[in-house]
Design a protein around this motif. Structure first.
Motif, PDB file in Angstrom:
ATOM      1  N   MET A   1       0.820  -1.218   0.000  1.00 30.89           N
ATOM      2  CA  MET A   1       0.000   0.000   0.000  1.00 30.89           C
ATOM      3  C   MET A   1       0.854   1.270   0.000  1.00 30.89           C
ATOM      4  O   MET A   1       0.330   2.364  -0.138  1.00 30.89           O
ATOM      5  CB  MET A   1      -0.923   0.009   1.222  1.00 30.89           C
ATOM      6  N   GLY A   2       2.165   1.122   0.185  1.00 29.13           N
ATOM      7  CA  GLY A   2       3.044   2.274   0.165  1.00 29.13           C
ATOM      8  C   GLY A   2       3.189   2.969   1.509  1.00 29.13           C
ATOM      9  O   GLY A   2       3.663   4.092   1.577  1.00 29.13           O
ATOM     10  N   VAL A   3       2.784   2.290   2.582  1.00 31.80           N
ATOM     11  CA  VAL A   3       2.905   2.859   3.925  1.00 31.80           C
ATOM     12  C   VAL A   3       4.208   2.360   4.520  1.00 31.80           C
ATOM     13  O   VAL A   3       4.430   1.157   4.661  1.00 31.80           O
ATOM     14  CB  VAL A   3       1.719   2.446   4.827  1.00 31.80           C
ATOM     15  N   ASP A   4       5.090   3.303   4.863  1.00 26.60           N
ATOM     16  CA  ASP A   4       6.392   2.950   5.420  1.00 26.60           C
ATOM     17  C   ASP A   4       6.563   3.659   6.759  1.00 26.60           C
ATOM     18  O   ASP A   4       6.649   4.880   6.805  1.00 26.60           O
ATOM     19  CB  ASP A   4       7.496   3.343   4.447  1.00 26.60           C
ATOM     20  N   GLN A   5       6.610   2.878   7.828  1.00 28.86           N
ATOM     21  CA  GLN A   5       6.760   3.455   9.167  1.00 28.86           C
ATOM     22  C   GLN A   5       8.094   4.166   9.341  1.00 28.86           C
ATOM     23  O   GLN A   5       8.222   5.066  10.145  1.00 28.86           O
ATOM     24  CB  GLN A   5       6.660   2.352  10.228  1.00 28.86           C
ATOM     25  N   ASN A   6       9.105   3.739   8.604  1.00 31.41           N
ATOM     26  CA  ASN A   6      10.448   4.285   8.769  1.00 31.41           C
ATOM     27  C   ASN A   6      10.689   5.549   7.954  1.00 31.41           C
ATOM     28  O   ASN A   6      11.715   6.193   8.119  1.00 31.41           O
ATOM     29  CB  ASN A   6      11.476   3.216   8.390  1.00 31.41           C
ATOM     30  N   ASN A   7       9.761   5.885   7.105  1.00 29.53           N
ATOM     31  CA  ASN A   7       9.896   7.078   6.276  1.00 29.53           C
ATOM     32  C   ASN A   7       9.466   8.300   7.093  1.00 29.53           C
ATOM     33  O   ASN A   7       8.347   8.354   7.591  1.00 29.53           O
ATOM     34  CB  ASN A   7       9.022   6.937   5.027  1.00 29.53           C
ATOM     35  N   PRO A   8      10.332   9.285   7.234  1.00 29.17           N
ATOM     36  CA  PRO A   8       9.959  10.473   8.002  1.00 29.17           C
ATOM     37  C   PRO A   8       8.853  11.292   7.346  1.00 29.17           C
ATOM     38  O   PRO A   8       8.208  12.105   7.998  1.00 29.17           O
ATOM     39  CB  PRO A   8      11.257  11.277   8.103  1.00 29.17           C
ATOM     40  N   ASN A   9       8.596  11.070   6.059  1.00 29.68           N
ATOM     41  CA  ASN A   9       7.553  11.809   5.346  1.00 29.68           C
ATOM     42  C   ASN A   9       6.192  11.122   5.402  1.00 29.68           C
ATOM     43  O   ASN A   9       5.252  11.575   4.764  1.00 29.68           O
ATOM     44  CB  ASN A   9       7.967  12.005   3.881  1.00 29.68           C
ATOM     45  N   THR A  10       6.084  10.015   6.154  1.00 31.63           N
ATOM     46  CA  THR A  10       4.811   9.315   6.279  1.00 31.63           C
ATOM     47  C   THR A  10       3.830  10.192   7.032  1.00 31.63           C
ATOM     48  O   THR A  10       4.164  10.790   8.057  1.00 31.63           O
ATOM     49  CB  THR A  10       5.007   7.985   7.032  1.00 31.63           C
ATOM     50  N   SER A  11       2.615  10.261   6.523  1.00 33.45           N
ATOM     51  CA  SER A  11       1.617  11.128   7.156  1.00 33.45           C
ATOM     52  C   SER A  11       1.172  10.546   8.498  1.00 33.45           C
ATOM     53  O   SER A  11       1.307   9.352   8.761  1.00 33.45           O
ATOM     54  CB  SER A  11       0.399  11.290   6.240  1.00 33.45           C
TER      55      SER A  11
ATOM     56  N   ASP B   1      13.094  -9.031   2.119  1.00 36.53           N
ATOM     57  CA  ASP B   1      13.087  -7.705   1.496  1.00 36.53           C
ATOM     58  C   ASP B   1      14.315  -6.913   1.942  1.00 36.53           C
ATOM     59  O   ASP B   1      14.231  -6.030   2.784  1.00 36.53           O
ATOM     60  CB  ASP B   1      11.801  -6.964   1.861  1.00 36.53           C
ATOM     61  N   THR B   2      15.445  -7.246   1.364  1.00 32.41           N
ATOM     62  CA  THR B   2      16.681  -6.549   1.728  1.00 32.41           C
ATOM     63  C   THR B   2      16.651  -5.092   1.292  1.00 32.41           C
ATOM     64  O   THR B   2      17.332  -4.253   1.877  1.00 32.41           O
ATOM     65  CB  THR B   2      17.908  -7.251   1.110  1.00 32.41           C
ATOM     66  N   ASN B   3      15.849  -4.776   0.287  1.00 34.76           N
ATOM     67  CA  ASN B   3      15.716  -3.394  -0.182  1.00 34.76           C
ATOM     68  C   ASN B   3      15.122  -2.510   0.921  1.00 34.76           C
ATOM     69  O   ASN B   3      15.502  -1.354   1.072  1.00 34.76           O
ATOM     70  CB  ASN B   3      14.877  -3.339  -1.452  1.00 34.76           C
ATOM     71  N   ALA B   4      14.172  -3.064   1.694  1.00 37.47           N
ATOM     72  CA  ALA B   4      13.574  -2.295   2.796  1.00 37.47           C
ATOM     73  C   ALA B   4      14.632  -1.955   3.842  1.00 37.47           C
ATOM     74  O   ALA B   4      14.657  -0.838   4.377  1.00 37.47           O
ATOM     75  CB  ALA B   4      12.432  -3.074   3.434  1.00 37.47           C
ATOM     76  N   PHE B   5      15.512  -2.890   4.115  1.00 34.76           N
ATOM     77  CA  PHE B   5      16.591  -2.621   5.071  1.00 34.76           C
ATOM     78  C   PHE B   5      17.536  -1.561   4.523  1.00 34.76           C
ATOM     79  O   PHE B   5      17.964  -0.659   5.259  1.00 34.76           O
ATOM     80  CB  PHE B   5      17.360  -3.913   5.385  1.00 34.76           C
ATOM     81  N   ASN B   6      17.852  -1.639   3.240  1.00 38.55           N
ATOM     82  CA  ASN B   6      18.724  -0.629   2.634  1.00 38.55           C
ATOM     83  C   ASN B   6      18.083   0.756   2.688  1.00 38.55           C
ATOM     84  O   ASN B   6      18.782   1.754   2.872  1.00 38.55           O
ATOM     85  CB  ASN B   6      19.064  -1.020   1.196  1.00 38.55           C
ATOM     86  N   GLN B   7      16.760   0.814   2.538  1.00 38.51           N
ATOM     87  CA  GLN B   7      16.060   2.094   2.655  1.00 38.51           C
ATOM     88  C   GLN B   7      16.175   2.653   4.072  1.00 38.51           C
ATOM     89  O   GLN B   7      16.347   3.864   4.250  1.00 38.51           O
ATOM     90  CB  GLN B   7      14.590   1.933   2.271  1.00 38.51           C
ATOM     91  N   ILE B   8      16.085   1.791   5.070  1.00 39.75           N
ATOM     92  CA  ILE B   8      16.238   2.236   6.463  1.00 39.75           C
ATOM     93  C   ILE B   8      17.637   2.799   6.675  1.00 39.75           C
ATOM     94  O   ILE B   8      17.816   3.863   7.279  1.00 39.75           O
ATOM     95  CB  ILE B   8      15.981   1.074   7.440  1.00 39.75           C
ATOM     96  N   MET B   9      18.630   2.104   6.167  1.00 40.32           N
ATOM     97  CA  MET B   9      20.011   2.565   6.334  1.00 40.32           C
ATOM     98  C   MET B   9      20.265   3.855   5.552  1.00 40.32           C
ATOM     99  O   MET B   9      20.959   4.748   6.049  1.00 40.32           O
ATOM    100  CB  MET B   9      20.992   1.461   5.898  1.00 40.32           C
ATOM    101  N   ASP B  10      19.695   3.981   4.367  1.00 37.84           N
ATOM    102  CA  ASP B  10      19.844   5.212   3.583  1.00 37.84           C
ATOM    103  C   ASP B  10      19.192   6.389   4.305  1.00 37.84           C
ATOM    104  O   ASP B  10      19.731   7.497   4.303  1.00 37.84           O
ATOM    105  CB  ASP B  10      19.244   5.045   2.189  1.00 37.84           C
ATOM    106  N   ALA B  11      18.042   6.140   4.934  1.00 41.28           N
ATOM    107  CA  ALA B  11      17.386   7.200   5.701  1.00 41.28           C
ATOM    108  C   ALA B  11      18.240   7.601   6.893  1.00 41.28           C
ATOM    109  O   ALA B  11      18.312   8.788   7.239  1.00 41.28           O
ATOM    110  CB  ALA B  11      16.008   6.732   6.162  1.00 41.28           C
ATOM    111  N   ALA B  12      18.908   6.649   7.523  1.00 41.90           N
ATOM    112  CA  ALA B  12      19.782   6.964   8.658  1.00 41.90           C
ATOM    113  C   ALA B  12      20.982   7.780   8.206  1.00 41.90           C
ATOM    114  O   ALA B  12      21.397   8.728   8.889  1.00 41.90           O
ATOM    115  CB  ALA B  12      20.239   5.673   9.346  1.00 41.90           C
ATOM    116  N   VAL B  13      21.534   7.451   7.058  1.00 39.99           N
ATOM    117  CA  VAL B  13      22.658   8.223   6.510  1.00 39.99           C
ATOM    118  C   VAL B  13      22.190   9.630   6.154  1.00 39.99           C
ATOM    119  O   VAL B  13      22.885  10.622   6.437  1.00 39.99           O
ATOM    120  CB  VAL B  13      23.271   7.502   5.282  1.00 39.99           C
ATOM    121  N   ALA B  14      21.007   9.739   5.564  1.00 38.26           N
ATOM    122  CA  ALA B  14      20.473  11.055   5.208  1.00 38.26           C
ATOM    123  C   ALA B  14      20.214  11.889   6.458  1.00 38.26           C
ATOM    124  O   ALA B  14      20.438  13.104   6.460  1.00 38.26           O
ATOM    125  CB  ALA B  14      19.192  10.900   4.406  1.00 38.26           C
TER     126      ALA B  14
END
Length: 181
Positions: A37-47, A113-126
């Motif tokens: 559904m595109g809902v990501d708890q780890n995304n800071p832009n999540t509504s 879903d290793t891509n989801a983990f990479n997204q978490i790490m990319d968000a931490a780096v950002a």
């Protein structure tokens, strides 16, 4: 000579185990559904609405699983249960669920879903920005971060389950009157 019939002692372990396993599978499926559904708890832009929906979808069934075990165990005991037994039954669900969800979360991020983990790490780096020390710290933690996430999930569900079990036990308890013993 009279034969004594010994009733087996009633124990909520298997019921708690099954309930926790069922909730853990639900949680694992929920991770896929929310990603779809595109809902990501780890995304800071999540509504805020998406975060509330995700929280309700994950915590209400957990509360129901804990209370289900407490009330079912109460029925098995003949309609009476002490606060301690009700709390213990509910807390077992929380402990098992915390363990199962931690394992499934690690499995999800490491294998499924290793891509989801990479997204978490990319968000931490950002989030670290231009601070080289923070970026280096994030990169040093990368191999262990999945384990920390799993441990955090296990601890948080166990603590949350402790609170739910206390409240549920206070509501469900019904002491057997002395004259009925």
């Amino acid at each position: 000579m009279e034969e004594l019939v010994v009733e087996p002692k009633k124990n909520p372990n298997m019921l708690a185990f099954k309930s926790a396993a069922a909730y853990s599978v639900y949680f694992f499926v929920l991770m896929f559904v929310m990603k779809w559904m595109g809902v990501d708890q780890n995304n800071p832009n999540t509504s805020t609405a998406e975060k509330i929906i995700y929280s309700l979808a994950s915590y209400i069934p957990f509360i129901m699983a804990v209370v289900f075990v407490q009330t079912t165990y109460k029925k098995e005991l003949g309609g009476y249960i002490t606060f301690g037994k009700a709390f213990s039954a509910g807390f077992k669900v929380a402990a098992y669920a915390g363990l199962f969800i931690a394992v499934l979360t690690i499995l999800y991020y490491k294998v499924v879903d290793t891509n989801a983990f990479n997204q978490i790490m990319d968000a931490a780096v950002a989030q670290a920005g231009d601070d080289e020390a923070k970026i280096k710290g994030v990169e040093m933690m990368r191999p262990y971060m999945v384990l920390f996430i799993g441990f955090g999930v296990a601890v948080s569900y166990t603590i949350y389950g402790l609170i739910v079990s206390l409240i549920g036990a206070a509501v469900v308890k019904k002491e057997q009157p002395l004259y009925e013993e």
